[in-house]
Design an enzyme around this catalytic site. Sequence first.
Site, PDB file in Angstrom:
ATOM      1  N   LYS A 285       4.940   0.328  -7.280  1.00 34.53           N
ATOM      2  CA  LYS A 285       3.981   1.426  -7.329  1.00 34.53           C
ATOM      3  C   LYS A 285       4.963   2.589  -7.137  1.00 34.53           C
ATOM      4  CE  LYS A 285      -0.331  -0.481  -5.729  1.00 34.53           C
ATOM      5  NZ  LYS A 285      -1.155  -0.051  -6.579  1.00 34.53           N
ATOM      6  N   ARG A 359      -6.897  -9.685  -7.401  1.00 29.58           N
ATOM      7  CA  ARG A 359      -7.461 -10.700  -8.311  1.00 29.58           C
ATOM      8  C   ARG A 359      -6.566 -12.206  -8.015  1.00 29.58           C
ATOM      9  NH1 ARG A 359      -6.819  -7.537 -13.734  1.00 29.58           N
ATOM     10  NH2 ARG A 359      -6.886  -5.688 -12.167  1.00 29.58           N
TER      11      ARG A 359
HETATM   12  N1  BES Z   1      -4.918  -2.248  -4.730  1.00 32.32           N
HETATM   13  C1  BES Z   1      -4.728  -1.767  -5.755  1.00 32.32           C
HETATM   14  C2  BES Z   1      -6.087  -0.867  -6.314  1.00 32.32           C
HETATM   15  C3  BES Z   1      -6.348   0.391  -5.846  1.00 32.32           C
HETATM   16  C4  BES Z   1      -5.172   1.380  -6.376  1.00 32.32           C
HETATM   17  C5  BES Z   1      -7.111   0.680  -4.833  1.00 32.32           C
HETATM   18  C6  BES Z   1      -5.419   2.702  -6.150  1.00 32.32           C
HETATM   19  C7  BES Z   1      -7.074   2.079  -4.440  1.00 32.32           C
HETATM   20  C8  BES Z   1      -6.302   3.058  -4.895  1.00 32.32           C
HETATM   21  C9  BES Z   1      -4.831  -3.100  -6.656  1.00 32.32           C
HETATM   22  O1  BES Z   1      -4.029  -3.977  -6.020  1.00 32.32           O
HETATM   23  C10 BES Z   1      -3.876  -2.686  -7.784  1.00 32.32           C
HETATM   24  O2  BES Z   1      -2.829  -2.125  -7.574  1.00 32.32           O
HETATM   25  N2  BES Z   1      -4.361  -2.584  -9.137  1.00 32.32           N
HETATM   26  C11 BES Z   1      -4.143  -2.229 -10.223  1.00 32.32           C
HETATM   27  C12 BES Z   1      -4.265  -2.949 -11.319  1.00 32.32           C
HETATM   28  C13 BES Z   1      -3.708  -3.029 -12.448  1.00 32.32           C
HETATM   29  C14 BES Z   1      -2.233  -3.381 -12.321  1.00 32.32           C
HETATM   30  C15 BES Z   1      -4.133  -3.741 -13.761  1.00 32.32           C
HETATM   31  C16 BES Z   1      -4.401  -0.822 -10.499  1.00 32.32           C
HETATM   32  O3  BES Z   1      -5.584  -0.613 -10.481  1.00 32.32           O
HETATM   33  O4  BES Z   1      -3.650  -0.032 -11.056  1.00 32.32           O
HETATM   34 MN    MN Z   2      -1.995  -3.893  -6.601  1.00 33.23          MN
END
Ligand code: BES
Ligand code: MN
Length: 505
Positions: A285, A359
Amino acid sequence: MVPDSMEFGVKSGNPEKQRTGCLIVGVMEPRKLTPAARAIDEASKKHLSNVLRRGDMHGGTGQALLLHGVPGTLADRVLLVGCGRERDLTDRQYRSVLENGIRETARTGAADAVSYLPELNVKGRDYHWKLRLALESAAHVTYQFREFKSKKRAAEKSLRRLTVMVPSRRELPVGEQAAAEARAIAKGTRLLRDLANRPPNVCTPSHLAEQAQELARAYPSIKVKVLDRAAMQKLNMNTLLAVAKGSHEPPRFIVLEYKGAKKRSKPVALVGKGVTFDTGGISIKPAAAMDEMKFDMCGAASVLGTICAAAELRLPLDVVGLIPATENMPGGAATKPGDIVTSMSGQTVEILNTDAEGRLILSDALTYTERYNPDVVIDIATLTGACVIALGNHATGLLSNHNPLAKDLLNAGEYTGDRAWQLPLWDEYQRQIDSPFADFANIGGREAGTITAACFLSRFTRKFHWAHLDIAGTAWISGKNKGATGRPVPLLVQYLLDRCTREKA
Ligand code: BES
Ligand code: MN
Ligand code: ZN
């Protein structure tokens, strides 16, 4: 030591006779006294009317006026709280009036308060609802997280007891039930918030496991089992282990069993995402606000909070809680984009993005629930940024393969104000997670990200009634009041309460 949470009480009686640090009474717009305010006005020979006539308060929401030494009363203070126009008094407005009243009271030196605000008429809401929200919201707004402040605050100065008033002794039983529920919800919510607010170097997978064990020690109705990496390997929890691979912090799979049912019955299974820190892994990230990924275990904490509340209320049903807990870190041993793993269900997954880890850990946990033959399975997860884009921080995303279950959860959300909003889980979306190499992939492209995440989960829930709560937008707030909100504990506890009521009928 952390100061204990607020004590709640329910009483009936005249306002002028209440011996308390602060009497909380409402004033409606325009300058209209509520029944409790009118009683004080009479006992004080028009003290309140005189103050209002001088123009200090109109009664609009957000207004509050603190009076000392009101004649004819036994209270140290009287707080007048603006309630707005009577016909505008919706759930939302009532809540904001309550919160305003408590915030203002907490700023005084009062250690206890007596509130008459539940006498307000809220469209379609009864005393049970009004009292419970009055207590619950008081605990909510006075919550502080100071575990990591080196200077401890003097506990004497804080508001420690709130009593809500009912019109007559006839309403006392309803009031006591509302107070018991409020206590349990407040306790569960607080457990969630404390856990989630803790820094990720403290709140690790092992810490979550210890907290679960702590619950089992506190409540004989709760049993806990914790699986370590070796045990997970034996069970073939390879999608979960694929996420844990990059981390030095050992993963944990936590199983809680709450037994409250009088006779044998199928349990409700709650599955909570417990990523104690989500860096994204190799699909790392960006740095901005990455600290907030310590909240990526709010689903897990909501399972602990809900089971705690169920035990506190001795609800007559069985609940199992399942928590896959791990960090998501990059590293030499970490999963790489393109890796293919075989999940516990036997289905193969191409991990195209290691940041779609929630997931992955949930899928093995969902498969594990099968052994409980659950009546329904609800998973709770801070799953997708897309859900924050779709619904903001007002509604939790809800997706389900069983409409009656979805309806029940939506209703529980409406009742508590901890609302969810349903998104479709149509077959049309499933193609987005097709993979040329494995059974399916762990991402489905930019479009409908919340739905394709649920599509992924749906491949592991075919054998039972299932709902998914995406709490990415609702579990915490950012900015200067950054912190966990306690959601969706109120929704989940209400869902369990509603099930008990239905069963009794
Ligand atoms: N924990 C994150 C989701 C999230 C992001 C929650 C920002 C709250 C604020 C999750 O694990 C994630 O990183 N999801 C990705 C999925 C994508 C790579 C398909 C996302 O939402 O960017
Ligand atoms: Mn994630
Ligand atoms: Zn995550």
